[in-house]
Design an enzyme around this catalytic site. Structure first.
Site, PDB file in Angstrom:
ATOM      1  N   LYS A 202      -3.340  15.223  -1.893  1.00  0.00           N
ATOM      2  CA  LYS A 202      -4.728  14.783  -1.961  1.00  0.00           C
ATOM      3  C   LYS A 202      -5.687  15.950  -1.771  1.00  0.00           C
ATOM      4  O   LYS A 202      -5.296  17.009  -1.277  1.00  0.00           O
ATOM      5  CB  LYS A 202      -4.979  13.690  -0.908  1.00  0.00           C
ATOM      6  CG  LYS A 202      -4.117  12.449  -1.132  1.00  0.00           C
ATOM      7  CD  LYS A 202      -4.556  11.618  -2.330  1.00  0.00           C
ATOM      8  CE  LYS A 202      -3.485  10.775  -2.985  1.00  0.00           C
ATOM      9  NZ  LYS A 202      -2.962   9.660  -2.214  1.00  0.00           N
TER      10      LYS A 202
HETATM   11  C1  LIG Z   1      -2.292   8.344  -1.990  1.00  0.00           C
HETATM   12  C2  LIG Z   1      -2.989   7.045  -2.013  1.00  0.00           C
HETATM   13  C3  LIG Z   1      -2.854   6.067  -1.004  1.00  0.00           C
HETATM   14  C4  LIG Z   1      -1.774   6.095   0.066  1.00  0.00           C
HETATM   15  O1  LIG Z   1      -1.731   7.115   0.887  1.00  0.00           O
HETATM   16  P1  LIG Z   1      -0.412   7.677   1.603  1.00  0.00           P
HETATM   17  O2  LIG Z   1      -0.971   8.712   2.504  1.00  0.00           O
HETATM   18  O3  LIG Z   1       0.459   8.241   0.532  1.00  0.00           O
HETATM   19  O4  LIG Z   1       0.213   6.546   2.322  1.00  0.00           O
HETATM   20  C5  LIG Z   1      -3.662   4.958  -1.044  1.00  0.00           C
HETATM   21  N1  LIG Z   1      -4.537   4.757  -2.036  1.00  0.00           N
HETATM   22  C6  LIG Z   1      -4.668   5.619  -3.057  1.00  0.00           C
HETATM   23  C7  LIG Z   1      -5.668   5.336  -4.121  1.00  0.00           C
HETATM   24  C8  LIG Z   1      -3.874   6.783  -3.091  1.00  0.00           C
HETATM   25  O5  LIG Z   1      -3.997   7.622  -4.127  1.00  0.00           O
END
Ligand SMILES: *Cc1c(COP(=O)(O)O)cnc(C)c1O
Length: 432
Positions: A202
């Protein structure tokens, strides 16, 4: 402006558009000695499982995000689940959410006895379409979950108005858009509560983690009570909640959600360093990505997925940047062929859209809790399942977008090479 290439496509034996570039152009997250020192300090102190550094990270994050309270968790999935519980989502409730998103915007609703109802997306923003939200609101709708998809802020003026009018809670999934602005205000501050993933891929990354933020003390306390049993005794102010989850006896704290949400403090320590540098790194990404798209203005078949760079909205850290693909301008060339030709030019890109959740067997068939019917409809009075054809824009998306390079530095020379590859392929589409 870049020259219109008259060269042969690389897939037909011509020279590659992208020859050489510095690998750091795409490397993420950027980790320096400062991150390493912060993490090693936690390791040497043996304080991975304690809370002091996590709380500092939460305070700093809340300050940056413009919220009174922030609560960090082991991943974004847990933070979003806590947000759903925080607004009171429970048995029989419906939550409206886009179909095109990562599953963790939606699936946890079912573990609360609620069900996701999917709305279609807007063809330009690729975010949930406010008109489709309003059409799907019923007396059972408890919450709306919006996702600022691939960095693009949702139409928050319309969505906030709809949620107020119908008295439904608004949750923002900011996992794609940390720091993005909508009309001069940071996303994550429009709803009742926001949550985001902070995993390594992210734009704001702590390694593996998630965070929830809100101005509503009761949402914060419910989220805390759900998965942070070790903090409730010290932090809860609601006497009834505290009496239930943390009675005044030794070792008596229990989580309502039967989950343990605690963040590893090595990640909290890295998060503090990452957050400090994020605004400047984000603005480099913004300059780079806007440079790339400015170079491609007017090229047939492709359009930027972005906000107007002259407006006071932004795409934050441009997570997973996409382009719109318009095959009708390229003699109907399928996006897969377009991507193949780009790959041959030296652009490591692919398709970009998430699989539409409403078509997935887990949401249509799986009986997770042995109810004798699919979990999606086990707790609802009506069959909310949505067949193929029900969300046309979500279903068509995979053929109408492509991934673009996610530049982390504003390296003009390299960006021009990449842009020239896209231009060359689009201009030669008839030969493909
Ligand atoms: C990555 C993501 C998540 C989940 O996050 P994690 O840290 O991988 O559990 C939730 N919503 C969206 C839109 C994502 O891209």
């Amino acid at each position: 402006m870049i020259k219109t290439s008259t060269q042969k496509l690389s897939i037909h034996g011509g020279a590659k558009s992208v020859e050489q570039f510095d690998k750091s152009l795409f490397h993420w997250p950027i980790v320096t000695d400062e991150d390493e020192r912060a993490v090693i300090e936690v390791l040497r102190a043996g304080s991975m499982s304690y809370g002091d550094i996590t709380k500092q990270f939460e305070r700093e994050f809340a300050g940056w995000a413009g919220a009174k309270y922030a609560l960090a968790s082991c991943n974004g999935t847990a933070s979003l689940l806590e947000a759903m519980f925080g607004v009171g989502l429970g048995r029989g409730d419906e939550m409206i959410v886009p179909s095109v998103t990562y599953w963790a915007s939606a699936l946890q609703a079912m573990s609360l006895g609620a069900t996701p109802v999917f709305a279609d997306i807007d063809a330009d923003t690729l975010c949930i379409d406010p008109r489709d939200i309003e059409r799907r609101i019923t007396p059972r709708t408890k919450a709306v979950m919006v996702v600022h998809y691939c960095g693009h802020p949702c139409d928050m003026d319309s969505i906030v108005a709809i949620c107020k009018k119908h008295r439904v809670k608004l949750i923002e999934d900011v996992s794609h858009a940390h720091g993005a602005m909508y009309n001069g205000r940071m996303v994550g501050t429009f709803g009742d509560v926001a949550a985001a993933s902070l995993m390594s891929g992210k734009s704001l990354s702590v390694g593996e983690g998630g965070i929830l933020w809100t101005n509503d003390r009761s949402i914060y306390e419910r989220a805390l009570a759900f998965g942070h049993y070790e903090r409730t005794k010290g932090e809860l102010t609601d006497p009834e909640l505290k009496r239930i989850v943390a009675p005044d006896q030794f070792m008596s704290g229990l989580p309502l959600g039967a989950i343990k949400g605690r963040l590893n403090q090595t990640c909290a320590a890295m998060g503090r360093v990452q957050l400090k540098h994020y605004p400047s790194r984000m603005s480099k990404i913004q300059r780079a990505m806007n440079r790339f798209w400015d170079l491609l203005e007017g090229v047939p078949g492709i359009r930027a997925h972005r906000v107007d760079p002259k407006s006071n909205s932004t795409m934050g850290g441009w997570y997973n940047p996409l382009g719109h693909y318009l095959p009708e301008e390229l003699n109907g060339l399928p996006v897969t062929k377009f991507i193949e030709a780009l790959n041959a030019e030296g652009v490591a890109t692919g398709r970009g859209a998430n699989f539409p959740l409403h078509l997935h067997p887990v949401l249509n068939e799986a009986d997770v809790y042995h109810d004798g019917k699919p979990t999606r409809i086990a707790f609802t009075e009506r069959d909310v399942r949505q067949p193929k054809g029900s969300l046309p824009r979500s279903e068509a998306l995979a053929d109408r977008v492509f991934g673009v390079p996610w530049f982390k530095h504003d390296d003009a020379e390299a960006i021009e090479q990449f842009a020239s590859a896209f231009r060359k392929v689009a201009m030669h589409a008839a030969a493909l």
